[in-house]
Design a protein around this motif. Structure first.
Motif, short mmCIF file in Angstrom:
data_model
loop_
_atom_site.label_atom_id
_atom_site.label_comp_id
_atom_site.label_asym_id
_atom_site.label_seq_id
_atom_site.Cartn_x
_atom_site.Cartn_y
_atom_site.Cartn_z
N GLY A 179 -6.32 4.07 3.73
CA GLY A 179 -6.84 3.34 2.91
C GLY A 179 -7.21 3.72 1.80
O GLY A 179 -7.80 3.23 1.09
N LEU A 180 -6.25 4.74 1.33
CA LEU A 180 -6.93 5.58 0.38
C LEU A 180 -5.57 5.52 -0.99
O LEU A 180 -5.02 6.14 -0.56
CB LEU A 180 -7.73 6.87 0.34
N ARG A 181 -5.13 4.92 -1.88
CA ARG A 181 -4.21 5.30 -2.66
C ARG A 181 -4.28 6.17 -3.92
O ARG A 181 -5.50 6.47 -4.85
CB ARG A 181 -4.38 3.90 -3.31
N LEU A 182 -4.16 7.42 -4.27
CA LEU A 182 -4.21 8.64 -4.41
C LEU A 182 -3.19 8.56 -5.75
O LEU A 182 -1.87 7.90 -5.94
CB LEU A 182 -3.45 9.49 -3.56
N THR A 183 -3.81 8.46 -6.53
CA THR A 183 -3.00 8.81 -7.81
C THR A 183 -2.98 10.23 -8.61
O THR A 183 -4.38 11.35 -8.57
CB THR A 183 -3.61 7.85 -8.81
N PRO A 184 -2.31 10.80 -9.95
CA PRO A 184 -2.30 11.73 -10.60
C PRO A 184 -3.81 11.96 -11.43
O PRO A 184 -3.73 13.35 -11.66
CB PRO A 184 -1.10 11.40 -11.54
N ALA A 185 -4.40 10.83 -11.56
CA ALA A 185 -5.54 10.88 -12.32
C ALA A 185 -6.75 11.59 -11.91
O ALA A 185 -7.44 11.81 -12.33
CB ALA A 185 -5.66 9.75 -12.62
N ASP A 186 -6.45 11.33 -10.07
CA ASP A 186 -7.35 12.61 -8.82
C ASP A 186 -7.36 12.99 -8.18
O ASP A 186 -8.16 13.39 -7.41
CB ASP A 186 -8.72 10.97 -8.21
#
Length: 492
Positions: A93-100
């Motif tokens: 349930g975790l959306r990983l992005t380049p920001a984090d």
């Protein structure tokens, strides 16, 4: 904002260097464990649950906050990075992005996929000069028997490997001379058609052997998708027996597990193992009442070291069989006097074989389908992994009887042509089998016999071929199969 380190990889083995490197990055480590549905193969020798256990222990040992998610194997794709990110989102349930998120990856091709999505890359071993040993290199050191692997592996890996004896498993799987990277005997086999053919013949196979089966612990080695065990499951006399399937091909093993989960078996004591019996003992000594093998021993002969591998296999079966227990083996067989020179007349004309390099399986099948029987002989002699010499004699060819039957019993498998061309059907004749079994310690039951598959002869061989002696005298078609009932003596 919480920071994450996405660490994709198979993670069969964790290293001390990884611990130092991840501590330096900080943040929550998201371990995306790829090929999580694979085990017992050269590429993936350690099952996912053991990998996860080592990662959790590693995290506690190093004071890291970690999340672990399995990523099932996919065909090779340039969308691997996206598939992994979606698996993380679905599983955690975790959306990983380049920001984090920073991606920890030492494989340039994989790192480039994440870079294309905007992620910063931490190169792990690739960040150091000289680069420290990667985990897979350390695992190969283990497989090669180099004790230095223990100095490089993290204590969490050492603990899990020692407790579950995974070092032995890794050595057996990685060094296995028979099994390929994906856990099967060959990469050229179409397992769908192979399984369908096995399913279609299961009832005939079971009817051939059922009266020789001894209740108790019953093992089907090379069980395919479990069709014969499914028939054994329906036998009232075997309702108290354990039914155990052993299959080396991962594709077929997974189908067995699926069928069990779907309630295909009524007996609660049905078990499946993805194992190669040649890799070492699967069962304790004197623990199995009946061992079944169907169309397996010729593969051990063909993909292994011929008689050496077959003797090792027979000895392993003898070792795990209880006194009074039985090994029932049904397989193809060479004709008596397989070295006898014969003449073979075939439909069609000779044709110089063309290279098959670069052709897909369906293209090879179409090519073979388009050849006459005589032209298929030239094709088969070029592709067969064993010598198949023959001489032209007018409208016929002269060759050994065993070689003639090799071709005639192989020629109608265009869908798996290269796979079948790797397998020798006529390596042993009945007398060789009896000598081998007796030498290992078995007693050969009088029910053992050779026989001819008349359907194959009537429908596939006789319409396109004629067999004769070198003097031109007609010959009858020889035997094609063997049933062996071998018992371990009670006094052993």
């Amino acid at each position: 904002m919480e920071r994450f380190v996405l660490f994709p990889g198979r993670h069969h083995l964790l290293t001390r260097f990884q611990a130092e490197y991840l501590r330096g990055l900080g943040g929550t480590v998201v371990w995306a464990v790829t090929s999580a549905n694979h085990q017992n193969t050269k590429r993936n020798p350690v099952p996912y649950d053991r990998r996860e256990a080592a990662i959790e222990r590693f995290s506690v040992h190093e004071g890291l906050r970690s999340l672990v998610v399995p990523v099932f194997d996919t065909v090779r794709t340039d969308r691997f990075a996206g598939v992994t990110l979606k698996s993380v989102e679905s599983g955690l349930g975790l959306r990983l992005t380049p920001a984090d998120t920073v991606v920890a990856c030492s494989t340039p091709e994989v790192a480039a996929m994440y870079e294309a999505l905007g992620f910063e890359i931490a190169g792990v071993e690739a960040d150091r000069d000289p680069a420290p040993a990667r985990p897979w290199d350390v695992l190969l050191m283990l497989a090669a028997g180099d004790p230095a692997w223990r100095e490089l592996a993290h204590p969490a890996t050492l603990d899990v490997f020692d407790r579950y004896r995974l070092d032995e498993q890794v050595r057996l799987v990685v060094n296995d001379p028979v099994v390929g990277e994906e856990g099967g005997l060959t990469t050229t086999r179409d397992y769908r058609t192979y399984a369908e053919a096995f399913e279609a013949s299961a009832e005939r196979k079971w009817e051939l052997v059922r009266r020789h089966v001894r209740p108790g612990r019953i093992v089907d080695v090379g069980c395919g998708a479990g069709a014969v065990l499914g028939l054994a499951d329906r036998e009232p006399a075997l309702r108290e027996s354990d039914l155990i399937g052993v299959e080396v091909a991962r594709h077929l093993y997974e189908e067995c597990v699926h069928r069990k989960a779907q309630g295909w078996f009524t007996n609660p004591n049905v078990y499946f193992y993805c194992r190669n019996v040649l890799g070492g003992a699967v069962f304790p000594a004197r623990s199995i009442d009946t061992t079944l093998t169907f169309a397996l021993t010729h593969e051990i002969w063909s993909y292994g070291q011929r008689m050496d591998s077959l003797r090792k296999f027979a000895a392993a079966i003898y070792e795990h069989t209880v006194p009074g227990g039985v090994w029932i083996n049904s397989d193809v067989c060479g004709p008596d006097g397989r070295d006898l020179p014969v003449r073979l007349s075939l439909q069609g004309a000779p044709k110089e074989p063309v290279p098959l390099d670069g052709l897909a399986r369906d293209e090879i099948a179409a090519h073979v389908e388009g050849l006459s029987t005589r032209a298929r002989l030239d094709r088969f002699a070029a592709d067969f992994h064993f010598p198949l010499p023959f001489e032209e004699h007018g409208d016929s060819v002269e060759l050994a009887l065993g070689d003639a039957m090799e071709f005639l019993t192989h020629k109608d498998y265009p869908d798996n042509w290269l796979s079948e061309a790797h397998e020798q059907f006529c390596g042993l004749e009945f007398a060789d089998w009896k000598a081998l079994l007796t030498d290992v310690g078995f007693e050969v039951d009088g029910a053992s016999h050779v026989w001819r598959n008349n359907w194959i002869v009537d429908n596939r061989i006789a319409p396109v071929a004629t067999l004769s002696a070198v003097d031109g005298a007609p010959m009858d078609w020889p035997v094609t199969h063997v049933l062996l009932v071998a018992r371990r003596p009670l006094n052993t």
